[in-house]
Design a protein around this motif. Sequence first.
Motif, short mmCIF file in Angstrom:
data_model
loop_
_atom_site.label_atom_id
_atom_site.label_comp_id
_atom_site.label_asym_id
_atom_site.label_seq_id
_atom_site.Cartn_x
_atom_site.Cartn_y
_atom_site.Cartn_z
N ASN B 79 11.95 -8.77 -0.13
CA ASN B 79 10.56 -9.18 0.02
C ASN B 79 9.66 -7.96 -0.13
O ASN B 79 9.74 -7.02 0.65
CB ASN B 79 10.33 -9.82 1.40
CG ASN B 79 8.85 -10.06 1.67
OD1 ASN B 79 8.09 -10.35 0.74
ND2 ASN B 79 8.44 -9.96 2.91
N ILE B 80 8.82 -7.99 -1.15
CA ILE B 80 7.85 -6.93 -1.38
C ILE B 80 6.53 -7.41 -0.82
O ILE B 80 5.87 -8.28 -1.40
CB ILE B 80 7.73 -6.60 -2.88
CG1 ILE B 80 9.12 -6.31 -3.46
CG2 ILE B 80 6.78 -5.42 -3.08
CD1 ILE B 80 9.85 -5.12 -2.89
N ALA B 81 6.13 -6.86 0.33
CA ALA B 81 5.07 -7.46 1.12
C ALA B 81 3.68 -6.93 0.80
O ALA B 81 2.71 -7.38 1.38
CB ALA B 81 5.36 -7.26 2.61
N SER B 82 3.57 -5.96 -0.09
CA SER B 82 2.26 -5.34 -0.30
C SER B 82 1.42 -6.04 -1.37
O SER B 82 0.19 -6.01 -1.30
CB SER B 82 2.42 -3.86 -0.67
OG SER B 82 3.47 -3.66 -1.57
N HIS B 86 3.40 -5.91 -7.07
CA HIS B 86 4.52 -5.03 -6.74
C HIS B 86 5.84 -5.80 -6.78
O HIS B 86 6.88 -5.25 -7.15
CB HIS B 86 4.31 -4.43 -5.35
CG HIS B 86 3.11 -3.54 -5.25
ND1 HIS B 86 2.56 -3.15 -4.05
CD2 HIS B 86 2.35 -2.97 -6.22
CE1 HIS B 86 1.52 -2.36 -4.27
NE2 HIS B 86 1.36 -2.26 -5.58
N THR B 90 9.10 -4.96 -9.10
CA THR B 90 10.43 -4.79 -8.52
C THR B 90 11.44 -5.72 -9.19
O THR B 90 12.58 -5.30 -9.48
CB THR B 90 10.37 -5.04 -7.00
OG1 THR B 90 9.45 -4.11 -6.42
CG2 THR B 90 11.74 -4.88 -6.36
N VAL B 221 4.70 -1.86 -17.47
CA VAL B 221 4.13 -2.07 -16.14
C VAL B 221 3.58 -0.75 -15.61
O VAL B 221 4.05 0.33 -15.99
CB VAL B 221 5.17 -2.62 -15.12
CG1 VAL B 221 5.68 -3.98 -15.56
CG2 VAL B 221 6.33 -1.64 -14.94
N TRP B 223 1.61 0.69 -11.73
CA TRP B 223 0.96 0.35 -10.47
C TRP B 223 0.56 1.63 -9.75
O TRP B 223 1.28 2.62 -9.77
CB TRP B 223 1.83 -0.56 -9.61
CG TRP B 223 3.03 0.03 -8.96
CD1 TRP B 223 3.19 0.34 -7.65
CD2 TRP B 223 4.29 0.36 -9.59
NE1 TRP B 223 4.45 0.85 -7.42
CE2 TRP B 223 5.15 0.86 -8.59
CE3 TRP B 223 4.79 0.27 -10.90
CZ2 TRP B 223 6.45 1.28 -8.86
CZ3 TRP B 223 6.09 0.69 -11.17
CH2 TRP B 223 6.89 1.18 -10.16
N ARG B 224 -0.60 1.61 -9.16
CA ARG B 224 -1.15 2.78 -8.46
C ARG B 224 -1.88 2.32 -7.21
O ARG B 224 -2.33 1.18 -7.12
CB ARG B 224 -2.14 3.53 -9.37
CG ARG B 224 -1.54 4.08 -10.65
CD ARG B 224 -0.77 5.35 -10.42
NE ARG B 224 -0.31 5.93 -11.69
CZ ARG B 224 -0.38 7.23 -11.97
NH1 ARG B 224 -0.84 8.08 -11.08
NH2 ARG B 224 0.05 7.67 -13.13
N GLY B 341 -4.41 -5.88 -4.97
CA GLY B 341 -4.12 -6.18 -3.57
C GLY B 341 -4.91 -5.26 -2.67
O GLY B 341 -5.35 -4.19 -3.08
N PHE B 347 -4.63 -1.67 -4.12
CA PHE B 347 -3.40 -1.59 -4.92
C PHE B 347 -3.66 -2.27 -6.27
O PHE B 347 -4.11 -3.42 -6.30
CB PHE B 347 -2.24 -2.30 -4.23
CG PHE B 347 -1.86 -1.69 -2.91
CD1 PHE B 347 -1.60 -0.34 -2.79
CD2 PHE B 347 -1.78 -2.47 -1.78
CE1 PHE B 347 -1.25 0.23 -1.57
CE2 PHE B 347 -1.43 -1.93 -0.55
CZ PHE B 347 -1.17 -0.57 -0.44
#
Lengths: 398, 359
Positions: B79-82, B86, B90, B221, B223-224, B341, B347
Amino acid sequence: LSASGHRVAAIGVGQTPFRKTSEADDYATLLRRASQEALGTCSLTMDDIDSVVLALAPESLMGINHAERLCVNAIAAVGKPLLRVQTGGTTGLSAVQAGYFQVASGLFDKVLVVGADRVGESGDAQKIFNKIWDPFYERSLPLTTISMIAMSASRYMHTHGMTERQMAAVSVKDHANALLNPNAHIRRAVTVDEVLDSRYLMWPLKLLDACPQSAGGCAVVLSSERSLDTAHVPAWISGISMAGDTYFVGDRVGPRSGGFDYGDAEALSVAARRAYEIAGIKDPRTEIDAVETYASFSPVEIHNAEALGLADAGTAGPMFEDGVFDLDGEIPINPSGGTLCTNPISVTAMVRFAEAALQVQGRAGDRQVRGAETVVATGAGGSHQFFNVALLTKEIRG
Amino acid sequence: VSRPVAIVSCGEVVSPAGTDENLEDMIFRSAQGALTAGGFERSDIDGIVIAASDQTDGRAISSMLTAGPAGAYLNDEINIASSPGHAFVTAYLSIVAGAHRRVLLSSWGNASETSSAGGAEAAERLSVDPYFERHALSALAVAGMQARAQRSRAGGEEGVRAVVAKNTNTNTFAAHSAKPHLLAYPLRSDEVAPAISGSFSLVLSAVDTTDIDNHTWVCGVGWRSDSARPDDRDLVGLPHLRAATADAIGRAGVADARAMDTYELHDYTADAELLACEAVGLCGDGEAPELAVAGNLAAVNQSGGSLSGEAPFGGSMRKVIATCAHLSGGDRALGLIQIAGGLVGQFQTVIVLGREKPL
């Protein structure tokens, strides 16, 4: 070997001392201290880190929703890729797995996996954990993190004849090992009689069969093979996997496929089989040198030993009494003192991984297992439902 | 990154806010829908990735309950909770890494499940620093600060009105009030994404393990993350979105973001879409409002975007599904997705999808 051909190793480990509370260090400071120590052990700085994975379990414990957002600043990760993993008690090892994906894919060379917990920050952690259960069918039993293991233990006693003295042997061993670990939260020797005389929390679990609630931080640095420096001491991740069982404990009661039931840890055995297969482990009893397993109560360590293939079903209890899993035994389990002596929930499973890495690196100090070249780390979480397994090796396997 | 990965099937469940359907059923239906659409059984899946938000779902450890209907029983799950972005990253990287061959990815949002009085908006407010900021700030308040800065720079709100008209013209899941009211100055209710409920699932697969020919390829992809403190951030320039975009298009081998045929961008507010257009490089700084007024942002949020209805936390995965649909027909070759996010996108995840197998 990953499909893209990239090997992954743990090269840096950082742990703060774990204590009941961390009055001096707030949550952000724990993250920073663990990160800095992990980076220091492999002579890196945050500038060398490509990405950060944060292990943060129930945010209810700190009272901030999506607290990973505030952690970005604490870890000095502004501008970097960062993501958060939350799988309950397994979070720490799941976060390592997420970092593993990033390096094994070839996308990044250096990933920092970090987390902390400061359980004392919440008013009553047990009340928060009591609310993880289904409010209609199970919460009113009352099902708690204690009663869920008490029921599992009593079931295991019924099917395999485990005794409270065998449970006590586990506790005595773990407490003795923790005396050798300066970071351990509970550092005191206990005897079998002391364990048996400690007060019942819920039969058959007694106070000295149970884990504490700890505060502290943990971090590991993962590296690609191609970016290793000659000074780095790699602990290779040769296998890593997770498996989740049903949410409802009631769905796990009674005989199931493979002969498992709630007294056992079926999902752990599934995760272990996968990790062993990746690493090419065929006979865990002869190929595994040591184990760091997430056992929040002493009977869990007994059925974990069986799920990991170190003992036949129903035989591990006497083996603990006989010292097979002692620090100087055939397959030492929890040379760090394990979860019974240190339990910073978000990172408890990461501490298992970190301690396994230290063993493989030969950096475990007084708790070093002689000849530890293949070491297993496990995590557990949810309604005793989530389990993960990582296999760390001195030489590349699989 | 050497192992080609494709999105081979999708499933979605979209309902009005306050739906009677419970969260588990909603997740199960979208996950099952993705499996069915691809002709898969659960046994064909060897990895489960979810994006579950505890407070949005009203549980201390949401994945205990929600992983099961997402297909996780005895499977390798995380589980990627952010952010759902993300989680996408993953799932993708786990396949590239060789850890999985085929992953079922799900995210969702059902505002009625949240345990906080006031719903998802109240839960979101709990993410703000409790000592210095919570008494004043919320996601909506920070979005208002961003909107004010955008409109001040643009010298008006014509661009905002053009975006609202464009995104709510079709595919609207939640109707806006005929008489918009002020939410957080200068934002009016029709300029902010209305809440819906929904669950969204994708099957991502290594190419060597699938014989399905209707692929949408994952080409790149990025992400930052930005600071948690709004006063530390450039809410107009969005440097971390620019960096994530550069990562994603660079990994996709695309030199210029203007090469995209379709864009699904973060339009939590209409102002956010305008700023995102500039940050991803679709146009120069300050040019987006004029382009919107001239009708030259038609390639942005053809799905209707978030302004047509957005499920809390996990709803932005719908942008991935929409892009797969865009690329499955016509002559569109490349699509860019932005998933944000945190408060006004602390995010940022950028995903480049393509109809052609990446090099």
